[in-house]
Design an enzyme around this catalytic site. Structure first.
Site, PDB file in Angstrom:
ATOM      1  N   LYS A  40       0.837  -1.217   0.000  1.00 22.90           N
ATOM      2  CA  LYS A  40       0.000   0.000   0.000  1.00 22.90           C
ATOM      3  C   LYS A  40       0.868   1.262   0.000  1.00 22.90           C
ATOM      4  CE  LYS A  40      -1.975  -1.190   3.920  1.00 22.90           C
ATOM      5  NZ  LYS A  40      -1.269  -2.462   4.202  1.00 22.90           N
ATOM      6  N   ARG A  69      -9.438   0.983   8.899  1.00 22.58           N
ATOM      7  CA  ARG A  69      -9.051  -0.388   9.201  1.00 22.58           C
ATOM      8  C   ARG A  69     -10.116  -1.124   9.993  1.00 22.58           C
ATOM      9  NH1 ARG A  69      -3.217   0.407   8.943  1.00 22.58           N
ATOM     10  NH2 ARG A  69      -2.060  -1.453   9.420  1.00 22.58           N
ATOM     11  N   ARG A  87      11.801  -5.757   4.826  1.00 21.79           N
ATOM     12  CA  ARG A  87      11.606  -4.322   4.560  1.00 21.79           C
ATOM     13  C   ARG A  87      12.578  -3.469   5.373  1.00 21.79           C
ATOM     14  NH1 ARG A  87       5.870  -1.652   5.400  1.00 21.79           N
ATOM     15  NH2 ARG A  87       6.020  -2.740   7.384  1.00 21.79           N
ATOM     16  N   ARG A 138      11.615  -1.734  10.960  1.00 23.53           N
ATOM     17  CA  ARG A 138      10.550  -1.352  11.890  1.00 23.53           C
ATOM     18  C   ARG A 138      10.424  -2.364  13.034  1.00 23.53           C
ATOM     19  NH1 ARG A 138       5.302   0.207   8.315  1.00 23.53           N
ATOM     20  NH2 ARG A 138       4.338  -1.113   9.898  1.00 23.53           N
ATOM     21  N   ARG A 163      -0.509  -8.910  13.251  1.00 23.72           N
ATOM     22  CA  ARG A 163      -1.086  -7.919  12.328  1.00 23.72           C
ATOM     23  C   ARG A 163      -1.972  -8.608  11.292  1.00 23.72           C
ATOM     24  NH1 ARG A 163       4.460  -5.464  10.856  1.00 23.72           N
ATOM     25  NH2 ARG A 163       3.498  -4.317   9.158  1.00 23.72           N
TER      26      ARG A 163
HETATM   27  P1  AP5 Z   1       4.854  -1.676   1.868  1.00 24.64           P
HETATM   28  O1  AP5 Z   1       4.525  -0.848   0.695  1.00 24.64           O
HETATM   29  O2  AP5 Z   1       5.607  -1.060   3.000  1.00 24.64           O
HETATM   30  O3  AP5 Z   1       3.545  -2.436   2.392  1.00 24.64           O
HETATM   31  P2  AP5 Z   1       2.295  -1.862   3.185  1.00 24.64           P
HETATM   32  O4  AP5 Z   1       1.098  -2.537   2.591  1.00 24.64           O
HETATM   33  O5  AP5 Z   1       2.299  -0.369   3.202  1.00 24.64           O
HETATM   34  O6  AP5 Z   1       2.620  -2.490   4.594  1.00 24.64           O
HETATM   35  P3  AP5 Z   1       2.640  -1.890   6.077  1.00 24.64           P
HETATM   36  O7  AP5 Z   1       3.350  -2.880   6.955  1.00 24.64           O
HETATM   37  O8  AP5 Z   1       3.183  -0.488   6.123  1.00 24.64           O
HETATM   38  O9  AP5 Z   1       1.183  -1.922   6.386  1.00 24.64           O
HETATM   39  P4  AP5 Z   1       0.589  -2.081   7.736  1.00 24.64           P
HETATM   40  O10 AP5 Z   1      -0.808  -1.938   7.296  1.00 24.64           O
HETATM   41  O11 AP5 Z   1       0.871  -3.269   8.531  1.00 24.64           O
HETATM   42  O12 AP5 Z   1       1.331  -0.932   8.604  1.00 24.64           O
HETATM   43  P5  AP5 Z   1       0.960   0.557   8.937  1.00 24.64           P
HETATM   44  O13 AP5 Z   1       2.185   1.345   8.888  1.00 24.64           O
HETATM   45  O14 AP5 Z   1      -0.238   1.011   8.175  1.00 24.64           O
HETATM   46  O15 AP5 Z   1       5.680  -2.950   1.337  1.00 24.64           O
HETATM   47  C1  AP5 Z   1       6.218  -3.910   2.253  1.00 24.64           C
HETATM   48  C2  AP5 Z   1       7.600  -4.409   1.735  1.00 24.64           C
HETATM   49  O16 AP5 Z   1       7.378  -5.121   0.526  1.00 24.64           O
HETATM   50  C3  AP5 Z   1       8.591  -3.274   1.403  1.00 24.64           C
HETATM   51  O17 AP5 Z   1       9.889  -3.682   1.772  1.00 24.64           O
HETATM   52  C4  AP5 Z   1       8.512  -3.132  -0.123  1.00 24.64           C
HETATM   53  O18 AP5 Z   1       9.754  -2.715  -0.663  1.00 24.64           O
HETATM   54  C5  AP5 Z   1       8.148  -4.549  -0.536  1.00 24.64           C
HETATM   55  N1  AP5 Z   1       7.299  -4.587  -1.738  1.00 24.64           N
HETATM   56  C6  AP5 Z   1       6.257  -3.762  -2.039  1.00 24.64           C
HETATM   57  N2  AP5 Z   1       5.702  -4.124  -3.222  1.00 24.64           N
HETATM   58  C7  AP5 Z   1       6.409  -5.219  -3.649  1.00 24.64           C
HETATM   59  C8  AP5 Z   1       6.332  -6.049  -4.815  1.00 24.64           C
HETATM   60  N3  AP5 Z   1       5.407  -5.840  -5.759  1.00 24.64           N
HETATM   61  N4  AP5 Z   1       7.212  -7.070  -4.906  1.00 24.64           N
HETATM   62  C9  AP5 Z   1       8.157  -7.296  -3.937  1.00 24.64           C
HETATM   63  N5  AP5 Z   1       8.294  -6.528  -2.834  1.00 24.64           N
HETATM   64  C10 AP5 Z   1       7.428  -5.507  -2.687  1.00 24.64           C
HETATM   65  O19 AP5 Z   1       0.469   0.381  10.449  1.00 24.64           O
HETATM   66  C11 AP5 Z   1       1.381   0.036  11.484  1.00 24.64           C
HETATM   67  C12 AP5 Z   1       0.624  -0.031  12.810  1.00 24.64           C
HETATM   68  O20 AP5 Z   1       0.058   1.257  13.123  1.00 24.64           O
HETATM   69  C13 AP5 Z   1      -0.569  -1.000  12.837  1.00 24.64           C
HETATM   70  O21 AP5 Z   1      -0.184  -2.312  13.120  1.00 24.64           O
HETATM   71  C14 AP5 Z   1      -1.421  -0.361  13.973  1.00 24.64           C
HETATM   72  O22 AP5 Z   1      -0.878  -0.642  15.238  1.00 24.64           O
HETATM   73  C15 AP5 Z   1      -1.239   1.130  13.727  1.00 24.64           C
HETATM   74  N6  AP5 Z   1      -2.250   1.675  12.811  1.00 24.64           N
HETATM   75  C16 AP5 Z   1      -1.996   2.317  11.623  1.00 24.64           C
HETATM   76  N7  AP5 Z   1      -3.148   2.707  11.051  1.00 24.64           N
HETATM   77  C17 AP5 Z   1      -4.151   2.315  11.878  1.00 24.64           C
HETATM   78  C18 AP5 Z   1      -5.569   2.431  11.816  1.00 24.64           C
HETATM   79  N8  AP5 Z   1      -6.183   3.014  10.776  1.00 24.64           N
HETATM   80  N9  AP5 Z   1      -6.281   1.910  12.843  1.00 24.64           N
HETATM   81  C19 AP5 Z   1      -5.688   1.339  13.914  1.00 24.64           C
HETATM   82  N10 AP5 Z   1      -4.345   1.189  14.039  1.00 24.64           N
HETATM   83  C20 AP5 Z   1      -3.579   1.679  13.030  1.00 24.64           C
END
Ligand code: AP5
Length: 213
Positions: free
Chosen positions: A13, A88, A124, A157, A168
């Site tokens: 994402k 979410r 990552r 991270r 997660r």
């Molecule tokens: P990346 O693009 O970083 O993936 P992502 O989908 O953004 O994953 P996140 O881990 O950031 O999502 P998340 O939803 O768990 O975390 P968030 O920060 O929102 O890609 C991942 C890796 O894959 C990278 O290394 C990239 O290079 C690689 N990659 C990408 N595309 C690829 C491809 N096509 N092929 C190969 N490799 C590829 O949330 C973190 C925490 O914050 C949550 O756990 C929660 O505690 C809190 N939080 C955040 N938002 C909320 C909310 N709305 N409600 C409640 N808690 C929340």
């Protein structure tokens, strides 16, 4: 134009939202990035969410909705935004739908099988300075530990460890996946295959957005 990027942790994402924001001229709004920024700054909010985030659990809807209301009121979001990692929960989706001036025109679901997730997240790396993401195998930096974009230090991270990743994924299945049906029924959901080269996934997202308009 307000868009939502939906998908499991590690689906890509954040990676894709960065390309789309350049295409569309609207900001990426990542609740994960906002929470990590609060932690980095050592604010009271940052301290409150630290343990919950590192354990892979969701932060409360109340905290998230406060952040979002404040963020969408900023001038750069007046024409739209790309929500990344928000909403979410059903409660967050309903609150988003009720926000004045915010109409969701598309929800892009990046579909990636579970087998890929642990591999993507455990490899990552994120730049401490500019937030650019890399991957030790799929998108390595030219010099290990150094961001290609700004020369900043890259780090892993705290929630990208296997135990937290599993938690997660459980949170995603239980609380976030119901949004697929919710937005499907509203007729705004587009499912995109998230497996393959990053550039190929970007092309699929662009094609889905063109079909929509
Ligand atoms: P990346 O693009 O970083 O993936 P992502 O989908 O953004 O994953 P996140 O881990 O950031 O999502 P998340 O939803 O768990 O975390 P968030 O920060 O929102 O890609 C991942 C890796 O894959 C990278 O290394 C990239 O290079 C690689 N990659 C990408 N595309 C690829 C491809 N096509 N092929 C190969 N490799 C590829 O949330 C973190 C925490 O914050 C949550 O756990 C929660 O505690 C809190 N939080 C955040 N938002 C909320 C909310 N709305 N409600 C409640 N808690 C929340």
């Amino acid at each position: 134009m307000f868009l939502v990027m939906l998908g499991a942790p590690g689906a890509g994402k954040g990676t894709q939202a960065k390309y789309l924001q350049a295409d569309l001229g609207i900001p990426q709004v990542s609740t994960g990035d906002m929470l990590r920024a609060a932690r980095k700054e050592g604010t009271e909010l940052g301290e409150r969410v630290q343990a919950v985030m590192d354990a892979g659990q969701l932060v409360s809807d109340e905290i998230i909705l406060d952040l979002i209301r404040h963020r969408v009121a900023q001038p750069d979001a007046s024409n739209g935004a790309i929500f990344d990692g928000f909403p979410r929960t059903l409660a967050q989706a309903e609150a988003l739908g009720a926000l004045d001036g915010v109409e969701i025109s598309g929800v892009l679901l990046i579909d990636v099988p579970d087998d890929f997730i642990v591999d993507r997240l455990s490899g990552r790396r994120t730049c401490r300075q500019c937030g650019t993401m890399s991957h030790v195998s799929y998108a390595p930096t030219s010099v290990e530990g150094v961001c290609d974009v700004c020369g900043g230090e890259t780090y892993q991270r705290a929630d990208d460890n296997e135990e937290s990743i599993r938690k997660r994924m459980v949170e995603y299945r239980e609380k976030t996946e119901p949004l697929v049906k919710y937005y499907s029924e509203k007729g705004v959901l587009r499912k995109i295959d998230g497996v393959g080269e990053v550039a190929d996934v970007t092309s699929r997202l662009r094609a889905a957005l063109e079909q929509r308009s």
